[in-house]
Write an enzyme that holds these catalytic residues in place. Sequence first.
Site, PDB file in Angstrom:
ATOM      1  N   CYS A   7       0.948  -1.118   0.153  1.00 44.35           N
ATOM      2  CA  CYS A   7      -0.047   0.038  -0.079  1.00 44.35           C
ATOM      3  C   CYS A   7       0.919   1.197  -0.106  1.00 44.35           C
ATOM      4  O   CYS A   7       2.104   1.379  -0.237  1.00 44.35           O
ATOM      5  CB  CYS A   7      -1.000  -0.038   1.048  1.00 44.35           C
ATOM      6  SG  CYS A   7      -0.224   0.050   2.760  1.00 44.35           S
ATOM      7  N   ASN A  10       2.391   1.572   4.236  1.00 48.22           N
ATOM      8  CA  ASN A  10       2.785   0.326   5.003  1.00 48.22           C
ATOM      9  C   ASN A  10       2.356   0.469   6.445  1.00 48.22           C
ATOM     10  O   ASN A  10       3.100  -0.156   7.220  1.00 48.22           O
ATOM     11  CB  ASN A  10       4.157  -0.177   4.671  1.00 48.22           C
ATOM     12  CG  ASN A  10       4.477  -1.620   5.103  1.00 48.22           C
ATOM     13  OD1 ASN A  10       5.553  -1.919   5.737  1.00 48.22           O
ATOM     14  ND2 ASN A  10       3.514  -2.567   4.963  1.00 48.22           N
ATOM     15  N   CYS A  12      -1.134   0.742   7.307  1.00 50.16           N
ATOM     16  CA  CYS A  12      -2.925   0.445   7.349  1.00 50.16           C
ATOM     17  C   CYS A  12      -2.989  -0.725   6.762  1.00 50.16           C
ATOM     18  O   CYS A  12      -3.231  -1.702   7.174  1.00 50.16           O
ATOM     19  CB  CYS A  12      -3.496   1.671   7.000  1.00 50.16           C
ATOM     20  SG  CYS A  12      -3.366   3.261   7.925  1.00 50.16           S
ATOM     21  N   ARG A  13      -3.368  -0.538   5.277  1.00 48.36           N
ATOM     22  CA  ARG A  13      -3.951  -1.639   4.641  1.00 48.36           C
ATOM     23  C   ARG A  13      -2.764  -2.950   4.423  1.00 48.36           C
ATOM     24  O   ARG A  13      -3.378  -3.985   4.781  1.00 48.36           O
ATOM     25  CB  ARG A  13      -4.139  -1.115   3.242  1.00 48.36           C
ATOM     26  CG  ARG A  13      -5.337  -0.095   3.240  1.00 48.36           C
ATOM     27  CD  ARG A  13      -5.729   0.348   1.839  1.00 48.36           C
ATOM     28  NE  ARG A  13      -4.459   1.263   1.388  1.00 48.36           N
ATOM     29  CZ  ARG A  13      -4.565   1.783   0.178  1.00 48.36           C
ATOM     30  NH1 ARG A  13      -5.461   1.905  -0.819  1.00 48.36           N
ATOM     31  NH2 ARG A  13      -3.421   2.740   0.090  1.00 48.36           N
ATOM     32  N   SER A  14      -1.677  -2.604   4.105  1.00 54.45           N
ATOM     33  CA  SER A  14      -0.943  -3.666   3.857  1.00 54.45           C
ATOM     34  C   SER A  14      -0.348  -4.670   5.072  1.00 54.45           C
ATOM     35  O   SER A  14      -0.481  -5.882   4.966  1.00 54.45           O
ATOM     36  CB  SER A  14       0.425  -3.405   2.837  1.00 54.45           C
ATOM     37  OG  SER A  14       1.169  -2.384   3.625  1.00 54.45           O
ATOM     38  N   ASP A 118      -8.214   3.368   1.548  1.00 53.74           N
ATOM     39  CA  ASP A 118      -7.200   3.907   2.338  1.00 53.74           C
ATOM     40  C   ASP A 118      -7.722   4.399   3.574  1.00 53.74           C
ATOM     41  O   ASP A 118      -8.361   5.350   3.693  1.00 53.74           O
ATOM     42  CB  ASP A 118      -5.972   4.784   2.050  1.00 53.74           C
ATOM     43  CG  ASP A 118      -4.747   5.025   2.830  1.00 53.74           C
ATOM     44  OD1 ASP A 118      -4.708   4.249   3.889  1.00 53.74           O
ATOM     45  OD2 ASP A 118      -3.733   5.117   2.407  1.00 53.74           O
TER      46      ASP A 118
END
Length: 141
Positions: A7, A10, A12-14, A118
Amino acid sequence: MRILFVCLGNICRSPMAEMLARDIIAKNSWEEKYQVDSCAISSYEVGNPPHMGTVSILKEKKIPLVFHEARQMTLEDYEKYDLILGMDNKNVTKLKKDAPEKYRQKVHLFLENQEVPDPYYTGNFLETYTLLSKGMKKWLV
């Protein structure tokens, strides 16, 4: 199979995807089948831990947390990983642009025909978790 979740920062999402994948792998005893990691397309958050919202939703969903420091994608990652999964179209575009030509086929959008928004900007970490949970079924089988 080595899978890299990517993402923007690095945090939040990933890392959420990585920890969710680790949990699924552990619950199915697939440690010999899969290795997962996560990283960022940018250097904005390098060295930082996961966002508090990511930590909160993972704790709420009883997903074990693992030590994580944000890191940026490297050229070596293109060679090392079998699948490189970007969370949104901007991630995928940047990953393919930066990838040596022979590795571009490894880069995919995490969800088919849909981005994972995001939560750093939306504030909706539950939506992110829900989409990641849904999408993980395609990659971990």
